[in-house]
Scaffold this active site. Sequence first.
Site, short mmCIF file in Angstrom:
data_model
loop_
_atom_site.label_atom_id
_atom_site.label_comp_id
_atom_site.label_asym_id
_atom_site.label_seq_id
_atom_site.Cartn_x
_atom_site.Cartn_y
_atom_site.Cartn_z
N TRP A 61 24.27 48.38 28.87
CA TRP A 61 24.35 47.68 30.15
C TRP A 61 23.22 46.67 30.25
O TRP A 61 22.25 46.72 29.51
CB TRP A 61 24.42 48.64 31.35
CG TRP A 61 23.30 49.64 31.52
CD1 TRP A 61 22.37 50.03 30.61
CD2 TRP A 61 23.03 50.39 32.71
NE1 TRP A 61 21.54 50.98 31.14
CE2 TRP A 61 21.92 51.22 32.43
CE3 TRP A 61 23.60 50.43 33.97
CZ2 TRP A 61 21.38 52.09 33.39
CZ3 TRP A 61 23.06 51.30 34.91
CH2 TRP A 61 21.97 52.12 34.63
N HIS A 69 24.91 29.78 42.95
CA HIS A 69 25.76 28.60 42.73
C HIS A 69 25.78 28.22 41.26
O HIS A 69 25.40 27.12 40.87
CB HIS A 69 25.30 27.45 43.62
CG HIS A 69 25.41 27.78 45.08
ND1 HIS A 69 26.42 27.29 45.89
CD2 HIS A 69 24.67 28.60 45.87
CE1 HIS A 69 26.29 27.78 47.11
NE2 HIS A 69 25.23 28.58 47.12
N ASP A 75 31.33 28.25 47.44
CA ASP A 75 30.36 27.82 48.47
C ASP A 75 30.80 28.36 49.83
O ASP A 75 31.90 28.04 50.30
CB ASP A 75 30.35 26.28 48.59
CG ASP A 75 29.69 25.58 47.42
OD1 ASP A 75 29.02 26.24 46.60
OD2 ASP A 75 29.86 24.35 47.33
N HIS A 79 26.10 27.68 53.35
CA HIS A 79 25.36 27.01 52.26
C HIS A 79 24.72 25.71 52.74
O HIS A 79 23.71 25.28 52.21
CB HIS A 79 26.34 26.73 51.11
CG HIS A 79 25.77 25.98 49.97
ND1 HIS A 79 24.51 26.22 49.43
CD2 HIS A 79 26.28 24.94 49.23
CE1 HIS A 79 24.30 25.40 48.42
NE2 HIS A 79 25.33 24.61 48.29
N HIS A 206 29.95 18.77 50.92
CA HIS A 206 29.21 19.92 51.44
C HIS A 206 29.04 19.80 52.96
O HIS A 206 29.29 20.74 53.71
CB HIS A 206 27.83 20.02 50.78
CG HIS A 206 27.86 20.54 49.38
ND1 HIS A 206 28.08 19.73 48.28
CD2 HIS A 206 27.71 21.79 48.89
CE1 HIS A 206 28.05 20.48 47.18
NE2 HIS A 206 27.83 21.72 47.52
MN MN Z 1 27.68 25.51 45.26
#
Ligand code: MN
Length: 257
Positions: A61, A69, A75, A79, A206
């Site tokens: 593991w 991101h 997103d 954000h 965005h």
């Molecule tokens: Mn992003």
Amino acid sequence: MAALVNFMTALSDGAIHVIDLTAPLSHETPILELPPEFGQTQRFELEEISRYDARGPAWYWNNFHTGEHTGTHFDAPNHWATGKDKDDIASVPVARLIGPAAVLDFSAQVAADPDFLIEVDDVRAWEAEHGPLPAGGWLLVRTGWDARSSQQDAINADDTGPHSPGLSAECARWVAQESPVVGMGVETVGTDAGAAHSFDPPFPCHSHLMGSDKYGLTQLRNLDLLPPTGAVVVASPLPIVTGSGSPARVLALVERA
Ligand code: MN
């Protein structure tokens, strides 16, 4: 009662097939690089805990380190400053993670101009041919940028900054405020064009999408395998409490013609 039975039958007999829209996640995954005065996101890194050895004889593991991101990722509205009081990634309603896809192909235009910007008229022209963008759906933008898996190719920067395609500021506003989709998916490392720092507003995808409680998906691949309409997107970000986004496995369900 039969809907899921019919769905599973369609999956098992191949009438519906599953396409992986997710890029492999590794140390090689390209990431955004901001000007040095800003905080920087981390590359994806694996840190081995044990591998069938003295640290753990029967098991293997890792810990992993990454930015939210990085690679194919989601997103969340919080954000961006415009969505700071809206949902974090853990609060995005799960029903909004599954929706119909509208796939718009601009790979020819982008091959001729890496700074190509999609305008509202381009989306309107697609709608004239294929019908309106789907309510609750995803606008997926094909640009051919999925072939760029190295950092240098993905960012495509020169002396004048990064050069990658995206939406114009007005198109970003229109998608966020006037179209019925819940989000936009792209093949580039971010939803905004390379030159979007100089747009009004800066980084309009965005700014407008997050401010309108909508979402972004990045670094998608295999969009060339999807029909313009009729596919269903399944996006599965991790529910990171208070987080602004998450690497995600993104799948598409497509009916065989
Ligand atoms: Mn992003």
